[in-house]
Structure formats: C-alpha cells, structure tokens
Design a protein around this motif. Structure first.
Motif, PDB file in Angstrom:
ATOM      1  N   VAL A  84       0.835  -1.204   0.000  1.00  0.00           N
ATOM      2  CA  VAL A  84       0.000   0.000   0.000  1.00  0.00           C
ATOM      3  C   VAL A  84       0.866   1.249   0.000  1.00  0.00           C
ATOM      4  N   ILE A  85       1.957   1.212   0.768  1.00  0.00           N
ATOM      5  CA  ILE A  85       2.878   2.351   0.877  1.00  0.00           C
ATOM      6  C   ILE A  85       4.303   1.828   0.774  1.00  0.00           C
ATOM      7  N   ALA A  86       5.156   2.576   0.095  1.00  0.00           N
ATOM      8  CA  ALA A  86       6.580   2.252   0.054  1.00  0.00           C
ATOM      9  C   ALA A  86       7.381   3.502   0.372  1.00  0.00           C
ATOM     10  N   LEU A  87       8.504   3.291   1.034  1.00  0.00           N
ATOM     11  CA  LEU A  87       9.434   4.383   1.309  1.00  0.00           C
ATOM     12  C   LEU A  87      10.472   4.430   0.193  1.00  0.00           C
ATOM     13  N   GLY A  88      10.744   5.630  -0.317  1.00  0.00           N
ATOM     14  CA  GLY A  88      11.779   5.808  -1.321  1.00  0.00           C
ATOM     15  C   GLY A  88      12.741   6.902  -0.912  1.00  0.00           C
ATOM     16  N   GLY A 135       4.003   5.889 -12.383  1.00  0.00           N
ATOM     17  CA  GLY A 135       4.253   4.848 -11.391  1.00  0.00           C
ATOM     18  C   GLY A 135       3.036   4.344 -10.649  1.00  0.00           C
ATOM     19  N   ASN A 136       1.847   4.897 -10.937  1.00  0.00           N
ATOM     20  CA  ASN A 136       0.624   4.520 -10.234  1.00  0.00           C
ATOM     21  C   ASN A 136       0.755   4.700  -8.724  1.00  0.00           C
ATOM     22  N   MET A 137       1.509   5.734  -8.327  1.00  0.00           N
ATOM     23  CA  MET A 137       1.702   6.063  -6.913  1.00  0.00           C
ATOM     24  C   MET A 137       1.592   7.566  -6.745  1.00  0.00           C
ATOM     25  N   ARG A 138       1.206   7.982  -5.546  1.00  0.00           N
ATOM     26  CA  ARG A 138       1.199   9.408  -5.239  1.00  0.00           C
ATOM     27  C   ARG A 138       2.025   9.674  -3.994  1.00  0.00           C
ATOM     28  N   LEU A 238       5.260   6.926  -0.531  1.00  0.00           N
ATOM     29  CA  LEU A 238       4.409   6.850  -1.724  1.00  0.00           C
ATOM     30  C   LEU A 238       3.305   5.813  -1.526  1.00  0.00           C
ATOM     31  N   MET A 239       2.077   6.196  -1.918  1.00  0.00           N
ATOM     32  CA  MET A 239       0.920   5.324  -1.742  1.00  0.00           C
ATOM     33  C   MET A 239       0.416   4.861  -3.102  1.00  0.00           C
TER      34      MET A 239
END
Length: 324
Positions: A84-88, A135-138, A238-239
């Motif tokens: 659901v969420i990733a840290l970058g 990336g289909n993430m916000r 990022l979600m």
C-alpha cells in the motif's frame, strides 16, 4: 446450566467475535527499505500504530523491510499494489518524475525548508501527476534527512582542497557532474564497499549524512567531517494510487493525517539527533571543519545551471532564483 458453563459460553462467544473482527480487518503492507534501527523504520512503526488505532481495527498494518527486496523492489511493488505504501529515497523522483528531481541537487539549497518548496504548491500537484501517470503512486509524505557532509583525512575548507581527489559519491549523474565541476574525481561506489575502499586507499574521501557516517564507522578510516551540508534531501512516502482512490473519505483523512503526524514526529527526531551524532563523532576522534560553502557553491554553479535546463520550467526557475 451452571454458572461455570454459562461463563464458558460467554467467553467463547467473545473470543469468536474477536477472531471474526480480526479476520475481517483489511491487511495493509508498508515496505521500508532500511534496517529496523533506522529512524524511518521508527516512523513506520508510529504510522502503523496510528492507522490501527484510529481506524478501530478496520486495518492491520504489516511493516516489511529488506527481507522483501531493496528500494527499487519496494517501489515497483507499491506501483503494482503489492504494498500500500513504500518508502523511497531519491529513486522515485529519478524513476518516475525526473523533470522534478531537483530537491537533492548539491550546493543549491541552504536548508531543508528551501528544498521542500520543490514539492509545494502547483509544482507539488505536477509532481503527483507524474508519479501517478508513470508509477501509479502518489506522494503522501516527506521525511527530512540529515544534510550530507564530506569526510576526509585532512581539513577541507575550500574547493582547492579537493582538486584531483578521488571521492565516493552515489551513482547519481547530476551529483557526479557537479563534483567534477568543482574539481574532484568522483567514483560511484556502493555504500557497503565504502569503508573498505577508504581503508585501502581506493578513494580518499566520501560524502554522506552524519547518521550514516556514524553508523558506518567512518570515523575509523577518516579523521575529519567537513560540514559542507551540500545536499538537503528527503525520504518519500508513496501510496498506491488504486488504494488511495478506493478509500472512503473518512479513512483517507485518517491515514493521511497519521502520515502527517508520523513524518513530523520523525523530522523532529532526526533534527534533534544530529547534534548528538556530531558530538559522538568528535568523541570518537573526528575533527569537525566549517568549510567556505559559498566558495563551493560558486565553483558548482556552471554545472548546476546546465543540469537545471533539463527540469520542468517551474522547478528550473526556482533553482535559478537560488543561484542569484
């Protein structure tokens, strides 16, 4: 039916209800590519606790680390909806919104607040459009990092002190170009190899935030930490966009509020810890040097201007304004 039997039925019923409620909770996975001792993992733990408590158990959160891959693996997983969420770190901007990846440009900003403005207002909206389409993430949160400093075995006070010096930098093209412009010989070397490379003389200097300098034992192979503070960068939370769009208004507000609170808490923790880390490094034998940062900025400016030409006009104008 005796009292003991009745009590057993009630307890069994309550236990079954609890198990059913737990089973119906939606499981959310958050991928964090740092070790559990790292400040960002602690931010993730705080976020987990807030989401679970404030949604009354509607969600259960699992924190996943390097056991499921590195930063790029995590980002791709969030893009596909595995997490659901990733840290970058810097990677999500480089991969999915390169026209806007200016916040970590060396020798441009004088503070985290200046660098953070890249993500605000209309520019922030444009960044999310890119992250979503590519990336289909916000981007739902930023965590400030300690600024990056240069370590060495002699004082570095001006650009003259690094002419022709072999210096480790991450494999980030703009960073390499800027250090070359200043006069160094930048060498992209993976972080796990930096200590040995310094020890054996493959490189003479390296640059990193003070927390990594401390954690990596760099004091054992370098005697000086030079406060160039040349990069003010961020961790990006990022979600997955499909998850974001599928949230109810209430849960979206709760989760975004939890991210805002957790990252603010983390920023304070990182900022407050920096002075202690400098003190510990000095106790371990390192000398802290205050270089002429303006001289470095002046030497880096031609490369910065060239790099900025590739940015979106809104970002390019902001970067240029800070050079004047």
């Amino acid at each position: 039916m005796n009292t003991r039997t009745a009590s057993g039925i009630v307890l069994a019923s309550l236990a079954s209800f609890g198990l059913a409620a737990h089973a119906s909770a939606e499981e959310l996975a958050i991928a964090i590519h740092v070790e559990p001792s790292h400040a960002m993992f602690k931010v993730g733990q705080r976020l987990k606790e807030a989401i679970e408590s404030e949604t009354d158990g509607e969600y259960t959160v699992t924190l996943l680390g390097t056991e499921v891959g590195g930063e790029r693996d995590h980002l791709e997983g969030a893009s596909f909806g595995e997490y659901v969420i990733a840290l970058g770190g810097s990677m999500p901007m480089t991969l999915y919104a390169p026209e806007f990846s200016a916040a970590d440009l060396p020798f441009v900003y004088g503070s985290s607040d200046q660098a953070r403005q890249v993500y605000e207002g209309d520019t922030g909206d444009l960044i999310n459009e890119q992250l979503i389409s590519q990336g289909n993430m916000r981007l739902v949160g930023l965590s400030a990092r300690n600024p990056r400093n240069l370590t060495s075995n002699s004082p570095v006070e001006t650009p003259e002190d690094i002419q022709g010096v072999r210096m480790r930098v991450p494999e980030i093209a703009p960073w390499i170009k800027i250090w070359e412009e200043i006069g160094a010989l930048p060498s992209p070397i993976a972080w796990p190899e930096v200590y040995t490379s310094l020890q054996t003389g493959v490189i003479d200097m390296q640059e990193n935030p003070v927390d990594l300098i401390h954690a990596g034992g760099i004091h054992e192979v370098q005697s000086h930490i030079n406060r160039t503070e040349h990069v003010y960068s961020f961790f990006h939370w990022l979600m997955n966009e499909d998850f974001y769009q599928g949230l109810s208004d209430e849960n979206r507000e709760i989760i975004l509020g939890a991210i805002e609170e957790a990252t603010a808490w983390g920023d304070e923790m990182v900022a407050n810890g920096q002075a202690d880390l400098y003190e510990q490094l000095q106790e371990l034998g390192m000398t802290v040097v205050e270089p002429d940062v303006d001289a470095f900025r002046e030497a880096a400016e031609p490369a910065i201007r060239e790099i900025a030409e590739s940015y979106h006009p809104a970002v390019r104008e902001y970067v240029m304004s800070l050079l004047e």
